[in-house]
Write an enzyme that holds these catalytic residues in place. Structure first.
Site, PDB file in Angstrom:
ATOM      1  N   GLN A 148      58.255   3.890 118.775  1.00  0.00           N
ATOM      2  CA  GLN A 148      57.786   5.264 118.618  1.00  0.00           C
ATOM      3  C   GLN A 148      56.292   5.248 118.271  1.00  0.00           C
ATOM      4  O   GLN A 148      55.872   4.608 117.302  1.00  0.00           O
ATOM      5  CB  GLN A 148      58.565   5.981 117.519  1.00  0.00           C
ATOM      6  CG  GLN A 148      58.234   7.465 117.439  1.00  0.00           C
ATOM      7  CD  GLN A 148      58.946   8.145 116.290  1.00  0.00           C
ATOM      8  OE1 GLN A 148      58.654   7.874 115.137  1.00  0.00           O
ATOM      9  NE2 GLN A 148      59.874   9.036 116.606  1.00  0.00           N
ATOM     10  N   TYR A 189      54.384  16.024 112.422  1.00  0.00           N
ATOM     11  CA  TYR A 189      53.257  15.160 112.749  1.00  0.00           C
ATOM     12  C   TYR A 189      52.387  15.762 113.861  1.00  0.00           C
ATOM     13  O   TYR A 189      52.623  16.873 114.313  1.00  0.00           O
ATOM     14  CB  TYR A 189      53.756  13.748 113.075  1.00  0.00           C
ATOM     15  CG  TYR A 189      54.478  13.127 111.892  1.00  0.00           C
ATOM     16  CD1 TYR A 189      53.860  13.076 110.638  1.00  0.00           C
ATOM     17  CD2 TYR A 189      55.765  12.638 112.003  1.00  0.00           C
ATOM     18  CE1 TYR A 189      54.518  12.529 109.538  1.00  0.00           C
ATOM     19  CE2 TYR A 189      56.432  12.100 110.907  1.00  0.00           C
ATOM     20  CZ  TYR A 189      55.801  12.049 109.678  1.00  0.00           C
ATOM     21  OH  TYR A 189      56.455  11.528 108.587  1.00  0.00           O
ATOM     22  N   GLY A 195      71.198   6.764 111.857  1.00  0.00           N
ATOM     23  CA  GLY A 195      70.138   6.240 111.005  1.00  0.00           C
ATOM     24  C   GLY A 195      70.625   5.581 109.743  1.00  0.00           C
ATOM     25  O   GLY A 195      70.831   4.369 109.676  1.00  0.00           O
ATOM     26  N   ARG A 196      70.807   6.382 108.700  1.00  0.00           N
ATOM     27  CA  ARG A 196      71.142   5.807 107.391  1.00  0.00           C
ATOM     28  C   ARG A 196      72.421   4.975 107.434  1.00  0.00           C
ATOM     29  O   ARG A 196      72.553   3.998 106.700  1.00  0.00           O
ATOM     30  CB  ARG A 196      71.283   6.917 106.349  1.00  0.00           C
ATOM     31  CG  ARG A 196      69.980   7.636 106.049  1.00  0.00           C
ATOM     32  CD  ARG A 196      70.119   8.525 104.846  1.00  0.00           C
ATOM     33  NE  ARG A 196      68.982   9.420 104.707  1.00  0.00           N
ATOM     34  CZ  ARG A 196      68.771  10.198 103.658  1.00  0.00           C
ATOM     35  NH1 ARG A 196      69.641  10.207 102.664  1.00  0.00           N
ATOM     36  NH2 ARG A 196      67.715  10.996 103.597  1.00  0.00           N
ATOM     37  N   CYS A 226      77.099   4.635 103.727  1.00  0.00           N
ATOM     38  CA  CYS A 226      75.896   5.042 102.997  1.00  0.00           C
ATOM     39  C   CYS A 226      76.325   5.813 101.752  1.00  0.00           C
ATOM     40  O   CYS A 226      77.231   6.652 101.801  1.00  0.00           O
ATOM     41  CB  CYS A 226      75.034   5.917 103.898  1.00  0.00           C
ATOM     42  SG  CYS A 226      73.666   6.742 103.068  1.00  0.00           S
ATOM     43  N   CYS A 235      72.175   8.238  98.402  1.00  0.00           N
ATOM     44  CA  CYS A 235      71.351   8.319  97.195  1.00  0.00           C
ATOM     45  C   CYS A 235      70.296   9.412  97.373  1.00  0.00           C
ATOM     46  O   CYS A 235      69.803   9.651  98.473  1.00  0.00           O
ATOM     47  CB  CYS A 235      70.644   6.995  96.938  1.00  0.00           C
ATOM     48  SG  CYS A 235      71.753   5.579  96.754  1.00  0.00           S
TER      49      CYS A 235
END
Length: 352
Positions: free
Chosen positions: A101, A168, A308-309, A330, A333
């Protein structure tokens, strides 16, 4: 779950399954001066070994002044190519395809790196400020993206993903919440997309025909219908795939989700964009269970799911899922330890 483990093509590139590692910055992993470290290589090699079909390497900055953080991976010089090549070789060794990316933070760039941060138009919300880019500077950053893509191809990547989401730089041109320009880079959807369009065309002129070019974009830029129109324009331009997330901010789409839809509005936005285009669509955000994956992929609602996570918590997530073994879940957190140092993730300590 069988369909999630069937191959699928992006352009002419066959990917062995529909499981994607989305680009997630591993803060503190990069080596000195933003070079690839052994931690970076081991991180991606482990997820490739764990069965992911496609790995999208984390947001890697095309400009030294455009970094989100001081420890972000860089690709603004040919000196980065050898280290990046080690990542592609490690992923390919385990039969995973790998993109990278390409990123510029714009107004989100760290003031510790450069006080004079830039964006599409003069911006100050009381917390973050940046000035408008001149046309000459826009063209300079476009060249940075194009040169970075050339380096990515030389480093062995199968393709690149332009980062046009998550507040971004490119999304700062897409969004009317920032872009108030009155020249050819603002004032309409086409003009707001112009920078991304020129980057895409510039890359196409410089890379091989089989090199994949995609973009991460929001489904809420500035609303779902506008995002659908943007997606259709990107398809007409020649983008090879779309990775759907959030745009300049996290304002939810106004469309009401069906009661039986098991995922969130971000994923739902991806399914609606999928209905409007014929190129592959990747859905992302809180897709963590076998049931979510089956619902989305078996139902042909999207082509790929970016996990992802769940893959950060369990490097063997895909393999465990395919074999019917228990997944190391996961712990969710708050805040996620990966935003500061992934080595402090309680699950990461287990798997390492």
């Amino acid at each position: 779950m069988h369909k999630a483990f069937t191959p699928y093509k992006i352009k002419d590139l066959e990917i062995k399954n529909r499981m994607v590692l989305p680009p997630m910055v591993a803060f503190t992993f990069a080596g000195e001066d933003n070079f690839v470290s052994e931690k970076n290589i081991d991180h991606y090699a482990s997820i490739a070994k764990g069965g992911a079909g496609l790995i999208i390497v984390e947001a890697t900055c095309v400009s030294k002044d455009g970094r989100l953080s001081e420890d972000q991976l860089g690709i603004w010089s040919d000196d980065f190519i050898p280290g990046l090549r080690k990542i592609t070789e490690a992923c390919h060794q385990h039969d995973a395809k790998v993109f990278i990316q390409l990123h510029h933070a714009g107004l989100r760039a760290s003031k510790k790196i450069k006080e004079d941060t830039v964006t599409s138009w003069n911006y100050d919300n009381g917390k973050v400020s940046a000035r408008a880019l001149t046309k000459e500077e826009i063209h300079g950053i476009e060249k940075d993206f194009i040169d970075a893509a050339i380096r990515a191809e030389k480093a062995g990547f199968d393709g690149i993903e332009l980062h046009g989401a998550h507040s971004y730089l490119l999304t700062q041109f897409f969004s009317s919440k920032v872009n108030q320009r009155t020249d050819e880079y603002g004032g309409s959807l086409e003009n707001g997309m112009r920078m991304a369009t020129e980057i895409f065309k510039g890359i196409k002129e410089k890379v091989q025909d089989d090199f994949v070019i995609g973009i991460r974009m929001g489904s809420n830029e500035n609303d779902l219908q506008t995002s659908i129109e943007m997606a259709k324009k990107f398809e007409a331009l020649g983008m090879d795939y779309l990775h759907i997330s959030t745009g300049f901010d996290n304002t939810p789409i106004e469309t009401e989700l069906p009661e039986d839809f098991p995922c969130n509005w971000i994923v739902y936005g991806a399914t609606k964009i999928k209905e409007a285009v014929n190129i592959p669509v990747v859905a992302v955000n809180s897709i963590k269970t076998a049931e979510h994956i089956q619902y989305l992929v078996d139902g042909d609602l999207v082509d790929f799911v970016a996990i992802g996570r769940a893959q950060l918590a369990d490097y063997n997530f895909v393999k465990h899922l395919q074999e019917g073994n228990g997944i190391i879940s996961c712990l969710e957190c708050n805040p996620c330890q990966w935003f500061t140092n992934g080595e402090n993730c309680p699950r990461h300590k287990i798997i390492n």
